[in-house]
Design a protein around this motif. Sequence first.
Motif, PDB file in Angstrom:
ATOM      1  N   GLY A   4       3.658 -42.000   8.181  1.00 43.38           N
ATOM      2  CA  GLY A   4       3.315 -41.267   6.981  1.00 43.38           C
ATOM      3  C   GLY A   4       4.107 -41.753   5.783  1.00 43.38           C
ATOM      4  N   LEU A   5       3.627 -41.421   4.594  1.00 43.88           N
ATOM      5  CA  LEU A   5       4.262 -41.841   3.358  1.00 43.88           C
ATOM      6  C   LEU A   5       5.680 -41.301   3.236  1.00 43.88           C
ATOM      7  CD1 LEU A   5       3.801 -43.288   0.655  1.00 43.88           C
ATOM      8  CD2 LEU A   5       3.051 -41.115  -0.266  1.00 43.88           C
ATOM      9  N   ASN A   6       5.914 -40.123   3.757  1.00 44.77           N
ATOM     10  CA  ASN A   6       7.238 -39.516   3.651  1.00 44.77           C
ATOM     11  C   ASN A   6       8.219 -40.072   4.672  1.00 44.77           C
ATOM     12  OD1 ASN A   6       6.277 -38.389   5.965  1.00 44.77           O
ATOM     13  ND2 ASN A   6       6.516 -36.266   5.335  1.00 44.77           N
ATOM     14  N   GLY A   7       7.802 -41.088   5.419  1.00 42.98           N
ATOM     15  CA  GLY A   7       8.682 -41.721   6.390  1.00 42.98           C
ATOM     16  C   GLY A   7       8.661 -41.088   7.763  1.00 42.98           C
ATOM     17  N   SER A   8       7.999 -39.943   7.895  1.00 42.05           N
ATOM     18  CA  SER A   8       7.953 -39.309   9.210  1.00 42.05           C
ATOM     19  C   SER A   8       6.946 -40.029  10.087  1.00 42.05           C
ATOM     20  CB  SER A   8       7.559 -37.835   9.071  1.00 42.05           C
ATOM     21  OG  SER A   8       6.258 -37.734   8.554  1.00 42.05           O
ATOM     22  N   GLU A  45      -8.169 -41.335   8.410  1.00 45.46           N
ATOM     23  CA  GLU A  45      -8.672 -40.901   7.096  1.00 45.46           C
ATOM     24  C   GLU A  45      -7.842 -39.733   6.557  1.00 45.46           C
ATOM     25  OE1 GLU A  45     -11.056 -40.792   3.648  1.00 45.46           O
ATOM     26  OE2 GLU A  45     -10.674 -42.333   5.142  1.00 45.46           O
ATOM     27  N   TYR A  46      -7.507 -38.789   7.438  1.00 47.29           N
ATOM     28  CA  TYR A  46      -6.659 -37.676   7.013  1.00 47.29           C
ATOM     29  C   TYR A  46      -5.317 -38.203   6.491  1.00 47.29           C
ATOM     30  CZ  TYR A  46      -3.946 -33.409   6.915  1.00 47.29           C
ATOM     31  OH  TYR A  46      -3.147 -32.367   6.490  1.00 47.29           O
ATOM     32  N   GLU A  47      -4.707 -39.121   7.217  1.00 48.91           N
ATOM     33  CA  GLU A  47      -3.410 -39.680   6.799  1.00 48.91           C
ATOM     34  C   GLU A  47      -3.517 -40.419   5.469  1.00 48.91           C
ATOM     35  OE1 GLU A  47      -0.271 -39.281   7.969  1.00 48.91           O
ATOM     36  OE2 GLU A  47      -1.209 -37.779   9.247  1.00 48.91           O
ATOM     37  N   ARG A  48      -4.608 -41.164   5.266  1.00 49.93           N
ATOM     38  CA  ARG A  48      -4.811 -41.861   3.986  1.00 49.93           C
ATOM     39  C   ARG A  48      -4.928 -40.872   2.840  1.00 49.93           C
ATOM     40  NH1 ARG A  48      -7.747 -45.375   7.121  1.00 49.93           N
ATOM     41  NH2 ARG A  48      -9.730 -44.351   6.734  1.00 49.93           N
ATOM     42  N   ARG A  49      -5.710 -39.821   3.045  1.00 50.57           N
ATOM     43  CA  ARG A  49      -5.880 -38.786   2.006  1.00 50.57           C
ATOM     44  C   ARG A  49      -4.550 -38.075   1.731  1.00 50.57           C
ATOM     45  NH1 ARG A  49     -10.629 -39.487  -0.732  1.00 50.57           N
ATOM     46  NH2 ARG A  49     -12.207 -40.115   0.754  1.00 50.57           N
ATOM     47  N   ARG A  50      -3.815 -37.788   2.778  1.00 50.04           N
ATOM     48  CA  ARG A  50      -2.516 -37.118   2.639  1.00 50.04           C
ATOM     49  C   ARG A  50      -1.550 -37.989   1.842  1.00 50.04           C
ATOM     50  NH1 ARG A  50       2.363 -37.091   5.100  1.00 50.04           N
ATOM     51  NH2 ARG A  50       3.416 -35.103   5.281  1.00 50.04           N
ATOM     52  N   ASP A  51      -1.480 -39.269   2.181  1.00 47.12           N
ATOM     53  CA  ASP A  51      -0.594 -40.185   1.469  1.00 47.12           C
ATOM     54  C   ASP A  51      -0.984 -40.299  -0.004  1.00 47.12           C
ATOM     55  OD1 ASP A  51       0.754 -40.596   3.831  1.00 47.12           O
ATOM     56  OD2 ASP A  51      -0.028 -42.611   4.172  1.00 47.12           O
ATOM     57  N   CYS A  53      -2.550 -38.030  -1.748  1.00 47.73           N
ATOM     58  CA  CYS A  53      -2.186 -36.751  -2.369  1.00 47.73           C
ATOM     59  C   CYS A  53      -0.705 -36.728  -2.726  1.00 47.73           C
ATOM     60  CB  CYS A  53      -2.541 -35.601  -1.432  1.00 47.73           C
ATOM     61  SG  CYS A  53      -2.126 -33.973  -2.103  1.00 47.73           S
ATOM     62  N   LEU A  54       0.136 -37.159  -1.803  1.00 50.10           N
ATOM     63  CA  LEU A  54       1.577 -37.164  -2.061  1.00 50.10           C
ATOM     64  C   LEU A  54       1.938 -38.115  -3.198  1.00 50.10           C
ATOM     65  CD1 LEU A  54       2.943 -37.004   1.589  1.00 50.10           C
ATOM     66  CD2 LEU A  54       2.923 -35.176  -0.126  1.00 50.10           C
ATOM     67  N   LEU A  55       1.256 -39.245  -3.286  1.00 53.04           N
ATOM     68  CA  LEU A  55       1.485 -40.164  -4.408  1.00 53.04           C
ATOM     69  C   LEU A  55       1.093 -39.511  -5.734  1.00 53.04           C
ATOM     70  CD1 LEU A  55       0.279 -43.598  -3.001  1.00 53.04           C
ATOM     71  CD2 LEU A  55       2.580 -43.026  -3.761  1.00 53.04           C
ATOM     72  N   ALA A  56      -0.024 -38.810  -5.742  1.00 56.37           N
ATOM     73  CA  ALA A  56      -0.474 -38.124  -6.955  1.00 56.37           C
ATOM     74  C   ALA A  56       0.513 -37.024  -7.354  1.00 56.37           C
ATOM     75  CB  ALA A  56      -1.870 -37.543  -6.750  1.00 56.37           C
ATOM     76  N   ILE A  57       1.050 -36.308  -6.368  1.00 58.61           N
ATOM     77  CA  ILE A  57       2.043 -35.266  -6.659  1.00 58.61           C
ATOM     78  C   ILE A  57       3.281 -35.907  -7.263  1.00 58.61           C
ATOM     79  CG2 ILE A  57       3.638 -33.628  -5.577  1.00 58.61           C
ATOM     80  CD1 ILE A  57       1.286 -32.955  -3.625  1.00 58.61           C
TER      81      ILE A  57
END
Length: 106
Positions: A4-8, A45-51, A53-57
Amino acid sequence: MSQGLNGSPAPRTVRCPNCRVLQEWSLACRRCKSDLQLLHAFADEYERRRDTCLLAIRSGDPAAASNQAQRCHALEPGPDSRRLLALAALLRGDWSTATALASRDD
Protein backbone atom coordinates in the motif's frame (compact mmCIF):
# COMPACT_ATOMS: atom_id res chain seq x y z
CA MET A 1 -0.96 -7.90 -4.16
CA SER A 2 1.33 -4.96 -3.86
CA GLN A 3 2.35 -2.83 -0.95
CA GLY A 4 0.00 0.00 0.00
CA LEU A 5 0.94 3.64 -0.44
CA ASN A 6 1.25 4.13 3.30
CA GLY A 7 3.94 1.45 3.42
CA SER A 8 1.77 -1.16 5.08
CA PRO A 9 1.87 -4.59 3.50
CA ALA A 10 -1.15 -5.55 1.48
CA PRO A 11 -3.07 -8.61 2.65
CA ARG A 12 -1.22 -11.82 1.80
CA THR A 13 -4.14 -14.19 2.12
CA VAL A 14 -7.48 -14.66 0.41
CA ARG A 15 -10.53 -16.75 1.24
CA CYS A 16 -11.80 -18.75 -1.72
CA PRO A 17 -15.40 -17.70 -2.43
CA ASN A 18 -16.21 -21.24 -3.56
CA CYS A 19 -14.82 -23.57 -0.87
CA ARG A 20 -13.99 -20.91 1.79
CA VAL A 21 -10.39 -22.10 2.37
CA LEU A 22 -8.01 -19.38 3.56
CA GLN A 23 -4.81 -19.43 1.50
CA GLU A 24 -1.96 -17.36 0.12
CA TRP A 25 -2.90 -15.17 -2.85
CA SER A 26 -2.75 -17.12 -6.09
CA LEU A 27 -4.60 -17.25 -9.39
CA ALA A 28 -6.37 -20.50 -8.50
CA CYS A 29 -7.61 -22.05 -5.26
CA ARG A 30 -5.27 -24.71 -3.95
CA ARG A 31 -8.18 -26.86 -2.75
CA CYS A 32 -10.98 -26.62 -5.32
CA LYS A 33 -8.97 -25.11 -8.23
CA SER A 34 -11.47 -22.23 -8.68
CA ASP A 35 -10.19 -19.37 -10.81
CA LEU A 36 -9.35 -16.44 -8.52
CA GLN A 37 -8.12 -14.04 -11.22
CA LEU A 38 -11.19 -11.76 -11.06
CA LEU A 39 -10.98 -11.62 -7.28
CA HIS A 40 -7.32 -10.68 -7.58
CA ALA A 41 -8.12 -7.97 -10.16
CA PHE A 42 -10.86 -6.62 -7.87
CA ALA A 43 -8.46 -6.40 -4.93
CA ASP A 44 -5.82 -4.70 -7.08
CA GLU A 45 -8.37 -2.14 -8.32
CA TYR A 46 -9.38 -1.35 -4.74
CA GLU A 47 -5.72 -0.81 -3.80
CA ARG A 48 -5.16 1.46 -6.83
CA ARG A 49 -8.22 3.56 -5.94
CA ARG A 50 -7.15 3.71 -2.29
CA ASP A 51 -3.63 4.84 -3.20
CA THR A 52 -5.03 7.49 -5.57
CA CYS A 53 -7.37 8.70 -2.83
CA LEU A 54 -4.51 9.01 -0.34
CA LEU A 55 -2.45 10.95 -2.89
CA ALA A 56 -5.36 13.33 -3.45
CA ILE A 57 -5.76 13.80 0.32
CA ARG A 58 -2.04 14.52 0.69
CA SER A 59 -2.09 17.01 -2.16
CA GLY A 60 -5.18 18.77 -0.78
CA ASP A 61 -7.55 17.93 -3.65
CA PRO A 62 -10.97 17.40 -2.01
CA ALA A 63 -12.86 16.62 -5.22
CA ALA A 64 -10.45 13.89 -6.32
CA ALA A 65 -10.22 12.50 -2.78
CA SER A 66 -14.01 12.29 -2.50
CA ASN A 67 -14.34 10.69 -5.92
CA GLN A 68 -11.75 7.99 -5.20
CA ALA A 69 -13.08 7.37 -1.67
CA GLN A 70 -16.57 6.83 -3.08
CA ARG A 71 -15.17 4.39 -5.67
CA CYS A 72 -13.37 2.48 -2.90
CA HIS A 73 -16.55 2.33 -0.87
CA ALA A 74 -18.52 1.09 -3.88
CA LEU A 75 -15.96 -1.68 -4.45
CA GLU A 76 -15.67 -2.75 -0.82
CA PRO A 77 -17.81 -1.03 1.81
CA GLY A 78 -16.24 -1.34 5.22
CA PRO A 79 -14.18 0.40 7.89
CA ASP A 80 -11.24 1.21 5.60
CA SER A 81 -13.37 2.81 2.89
CA ARG A 82 -15.41 4.71 5.52
CA ARG A 83 -12.17 6.15 6.91
CA LEU A 84 -11.27 7.34 3.41
CA LEU A 85 -14.72 8.91 3.05
CA ALA A 86 -14.30 10.60 6.44
CA LEU A 87 -10.88 11.99 5.51
CA ALA A 88 -12.24 13.31 2.22
CA ALA A 89 -15.14 14.93 4.09
CA LEU A 90 -12.67 16.58 6.48
CA LEU A 91 -10.71 17.90 3.51
CA ARG A 92 -13.93 19.42 2.14
CA GLY A 93 -14.70 20.96 5.54
CA ASP A 94 -17.78 18.75 6.02
CA TRP A 95 -17.29 18.09 9.74
CA SER A 96 -20.68 16.48 10.43
CA THR A 97 -20.29 13.88 7.68
CA ALA A 98 -16.70 13.14 8.75
CA THR A 99 -17.80 12.67 12.38
CA ALA A 100 -20.73 10.44 11.41
CA LEU A 101 -18.54 8.24 9.21
CA ALA A 102 -15.74 7.99 11.76
CA SER A 103 -18.07 7.04 14.60
CA ARG A 104 -19.74 4.08 12.83
CA ASP A 105 -18.85 0.69 14.31
CA ASP A 106 -20.01 -1.76 11.64
